[in-house]
Every structure is written in structure tokens, then in C-alpha cells.
Design a protein around this motif. Structure first.
Motif, short mmCIF file in Angstrom:
data_model
loop_
_atom_site.label_atom_id
_atom_site.label_comp_id
_atom_site.label_asym_id
_atom_site.label_seq_id
_atom_site.Cartn_x
_atom_site.Cartn_y
_atom_site.Cartn_z
N ARG A 270 -18.30 -29.63 -8.40
CA ARG A 270 -17.29 -28.68 -7.92
C ARG A 270 -17.18 -27.49 -8.86
N THR A 271 -17.19 -27.78 -10.16
CA THR A 271 -17.11 -26.71 -11.15
C THR A 271 -18.34 -25.81 -11.08
N LEU A 306 -8.71 -24.80 -7.08
CA LEU A 306 -9.29 -24.41 -8.36
C LEU A 306 -9.55 -22.91 -8.46
N ASP A 307 -9.81 -22.26 -7.33
CA ASP A 307 -10.10 -20.82 -7.36
C ASP A 307 -9.87 -20.23 -5.96
#
Length: 476
Positions: A270-271, A306-307
Motif C-alpha cells: 500500500r505504501t 493514507l493520501d
């Protein structure tokens, strides 16, 4: 008509009379309109063929027991419309402009093929739909909604629903939910199409899609003018090397519960995916199609949290309530919000206002949460029943993917192959299944029998019976 019962054209007078008799029996105020409609229908259907001479207004009025003026008015109206033609002293005839019509309303909705056991994925249990709570919400909305609320809505959706959805999605899925960037849509399909049009207008011509993945993703983006680029997966999610090599700047993902493989993207993947999006000034489109349903732990939160500036997030009630409601949501980055809203406005002028008011109330009062809890219990039980039945009737079968959603991947031992023969035998026995290869962009040869088995729409007893029927068909 003549005393012999036939018109001058040879048309039996009784036939004309029978066609129009129901119109003559209509209430007085509706009789003229009914007569006109009956004549139109007779001409359209071909029962009164082109060139047929009609009785005089006097004779037809006498036969039907109506005023001559009513028949004259009907003849004049249909002559003006082109159904009839007339000439001074020449009578009234059926015109030649109309062609016989044979209207038939076909139903193109996807249906079960009449299988004795249907394990095809993608459908919730529609019998769980909360009819009583939904009807109560509908009655309340109709009683309380002000008249002005029935006008054209904000193309993004009603503020009441966007606020309720923002709170729901933040609480249940961990998204960053700004109601100003939340758009109510008619399902994920419309969300996909809106994004596709906007990306195409910005100059993009390619978009990455998971392989294997949902066939609808590629189809919808192709319709919006984008080429779908298949990207392989590994055990952690989308293959980042393949993604970088593809040179696309937008990609569609199902990270919470990849469809159809059933994996959840790892934290590292995911990152990496978000790092890729930032490095290419790109966009990740997250389809959270069944993220509510996780049975072994709390669901993993949405990638969008997350973003929110690099992820467009979409979901719907198609798996939680019913696909026929055509109701979903789309959260977009600020950079594309205005363009997506304008596309939504020109596409349909906004989602139906009453449906939005109803669902807003349903969410606000906790009915949606209660329904999700009920489905969670039912679907967990059914998944367990399917796993147990596979263990009993297909010893050695491996079920992969996380304990979530509405389907499993079942890899059967080699002795049940080859896959083509397996599918032929199960189909002949009335068992509907789909192999994993149906969801791959390139045909994969060999690899044994790997099935995508849906279970949500079946009771535990029907699941057990269906797996037994499948095993009997293939010699299990």
C-alpha cells in the motif's frame, strides 16, 4: 356499414365493431379519447390494414351507440395524425404511413441460468433486504420532505446524504471524507465512467487494471476512451515493477479485498503504491466493493485514508443492500473535483432526490449499521459452510484469500481436472460456477481447477447440497 354486416371494402362489420366496443363502453368523459386510442391500436397492430375502408361516421356511430360527432372527431384527429386518410365524397381509409408494430418489452437483466446450485460470485442475498425498515423510512421521507426538495438536486448529491455518508465512511472505512468532495452516484459503474471521462479529457489514454480483476473495470474505461493495461499481482498486491514499466499514471485497485484473488494488499505494498502515485503525479482509484465484510478481524481501512489527494475512493450498496438500488459514492481529490462534478451534472443532472433522502434517513437512524451486522453474521456462517463442504466432498481442496467478502477461491486437486472437463460436467449437472481464468485478461492454460465460488446468495443447506451435487458430477 351495410345491412349485410360488411363494409364497402369487404371488412366484416362485426370485426370493426368488436375492436371498438370497449371504447364505446368507456365512461362518457373518456369515450372520445378511448375511441381514438382503440383506432390507433388497431392500425398499429395491423388489424386494420393500410387501404382498408372504414365505415361512415353515421354507420359506425349507430353500431357503437355513440354520437356521430364523437366518431367524426375521432376520424378527423387520426387523419391529422396520419393514421387515416379521407377525401370529399370518397370515405375514410386506413393510411399507408403506419407500419404494423409488435412491441415487446425484453428483460436484459442478468439472471441465473436456472441452475440447481448457483455459485457465481458477485450477488448478495437479496432476501435479506430490510423491507420493513426501508418502507418505514420511505413513508417518513414522503411525509416530511418539503416541496422544494423535489426540484433538481445538487449534482454532487443532497447535503444531508453527503454529510451522513461522510460520517459513515470515516467511521467504518477510515476514509478522509469531506462532504464537499463526495459525489452520490448510481453505483461504482457510474463513478468509474465519470473518472474515465475526466482522465481522458486531461490527455490520459491508458489506465492500469488488476490482472486477474473485475472485467467491468476494463470495459467501462474503454468505453470512456482509455485503453486498459492489465497488470499482474503477487501475494502482496499489484506488482509494482510491472506498474512502473507500464508507464500508466492511473490504476484501478481493490486493496481491501482484491477481486477475485481474495488477498488484502500488504501494508508495504500500500505504501509503495502511494509512493508510485506521488512520483508520477498519478491517481489510484480504489474500488472498495465489499470492504465492510471481514470475518476474522476488523476490516483493513481504506487506502484513501493514507493520501486523499492521490486516491479516488468509490463504493456502493450493491453488495450490502441490493444492486438494483443503483446507489453509490465517489470521493475525489480536490484536483479533479470540479471536473468530476461537472461531468456528473451533464450526465444526469443529479441522483434521484427521494432516493437520497431515504438513504440518508436510513443511515442517520442506524438502520444501515444494523443491516450490515445482520449480513456480517449470515455471510460468515455461509463462508464457513462452504469451506466445510469443500473439505468434505473435495478432500485436498485449498481455499485461499482472507476471510472476507462474498466469495472464495478454491483450488481443487489435480485429479478433478482438466478444468474444461470439470466445467462441462458441473454445468450438465445444473451447477453454475466460474473459474478463476474467467477473470484473467490473458487465457491461462493448465494450472488445474481454480474456482471463484460465491456463497452469499445461498443458505448453508443449499451450499452443502450444491457442493455435494458438484462432487457427484465430477466423481468426487
Amino acid at each position: 356499414m351495410t345491412s349485410s354486416g360488411t363494409s364497402p371494402s369487404g371488412l366484416p362489420g362485426s370485426a370493426t365493431w368488436e375492436l371498438l366496443l370497449p371504447a364505446a363502453a368507456a365512461p362518457a368523459r373518456a369515450r372520445g379519447r378511448s375511441l381514438q386510442e382503440a383506432l390507433r391500436a388497431a392500425v398499429r397492430s395491423g388489424r386494420l390494414a393500410p387501404g382498408t375502408r372504414l365505415p361512415s361516421s353515421r354507420d359506425l356511430a349507430a353500431d357503437l351507440g355513440v354520437s356521430r360527432g364523437l366518431v367524426t372527431e375521432a376520424y378527423e384527429q387520426l387523419t391529422a395524425e396520419g393514421y387515416l386518410r379521407s377525401g370529399r365524397g370518397a370515405g375514410t381509409w386506413v393510411g399507408g404511413a403506419v407500419r404494423a408494430a409488435h412491441p415487446r418489452a425484453r428483460d436484459l437483466a442478468p439472471r441465473s441460468p436456472g441452475a440447481r446450485a448457483d455459485f457465481r460470485p458477485g450477488t448478495p442475498d437479496l432476501s435479506l433486504f430490510p423491507r420493513a425498515a426501508w418502507a418505514a423510512a420511505q413513508r417518513a421521507v414522503l411525509a416530511e420532505v418539503p416541496h422544494h426538495a423535489l426540484g433538481y438536486p445538487d449534482p454532487r448529491g443532497l447535503p444531508r446524504l453527503r454529510t451522513a455518508l461522510a460520517e459513515l465512511l470515516a467511521r467504518r472505512r477510515g476514509v478522509v471524507a469531506d462532504p464537499e468532495r463526495l459525489i452520490v452516484v448510481s453505483g461504482v459503474a457510474q463513478a468509474t465512467t465519470l473518472l474515465g471521462y475526466v482522465l481522458h479529457a486531461r490527455g490520459m489514454r491508458d489506465i492500469g487494471v488488476e490482472d486477474p480483476g473485475s472485467p467491468e473495470h476494463g470495459t467501462l474505461y474503454i468505453a470512456a476512451g482509455l485503453d486498459a493495461v492489465p497488470l499482474p499481482l503477487d501475494d502482496e498486491g499489484l506488482d509494482l515493477d510491472a506498474l512502473r514499466a507500464s508507464e500508466v499514471r492511473a490504476v484501478v485497485t481493490t486493496p481491501a479485498h482484491q477481486f477475485p484473488s481474495g488477498i488484502a494488499y500488504s501494508a508495504g505494498r500500500r505504501t509503495e503504491l502511494l509512493d508510485w502515485a506521488r512520483s508520477v503525479d498519478g491517481l489510484v482509484i480504489e474500488d472498495d466493493y465489499d470492504g465492510e465484510f471481514r470475518y476474522d478481524r476488523a476490516p483493513v481501512g481504506a487506502l484513501q485514508g493514507l493520501d486523499p489527494e492521490r486516491v479516488a475512493y468509490t463504493g456502493s450498496v450493491s453488495k450490502s443492500l441490493a444492486p438494483g438500488l443503483r446507489l453509490g459514492w465517489l470521493l475525489v481529490p480536490e484536483s479533479v473535483a470540479e471536473e468530476v462534478v461537472e461531468r456528473k451534472r451533464t450526465m444526469d443532472l443529479g441522483h434521484p432526490a427521494l432516493d437520497q433522502e431515504l438513504f440518508a434517513r436510513f443511515v442517520e437512524r442506524g438502520d444501515y449499521d444494523r443491516h450490515l451486522r445482520r449480513c456480517q453474521r449470515a455471510y460468515r456462517e455461509r463462508r464457513d459452510a462452504l469451506v466445510a463442504a469443500l473439505e468434505e466432498h473435495f478432500p485436498g481442496a485449498e481455499v485461499s484469500g482472507i476471510a472476507a467478502g462474498l466469495h472464495v477461491i478454491a483450488a481443487l486437486p489435480e485429479r478433478y481436472g482438466p478444468q474444461e472437463r470439470f466445467l462441462e460436467r458441473t454445468a450438465a449437472a445444473g451447477v453454475a460456477v466460474r473459474p478463476l481464468t474467467d477473470f484473467a485478461h490473458a487465457r491461462v492454460e493448465g494450472g488445474g481447477v481454480r474456482l471463484v465460488l460465491g456463497y452469499a446468495q445461498l443458505s448453508p443447506a443449499r451450499i452443502a447440497a450444491g457442493v455435494r451435487l458438484m462432487a457427484d458430477a465430477v466423481g468426487g
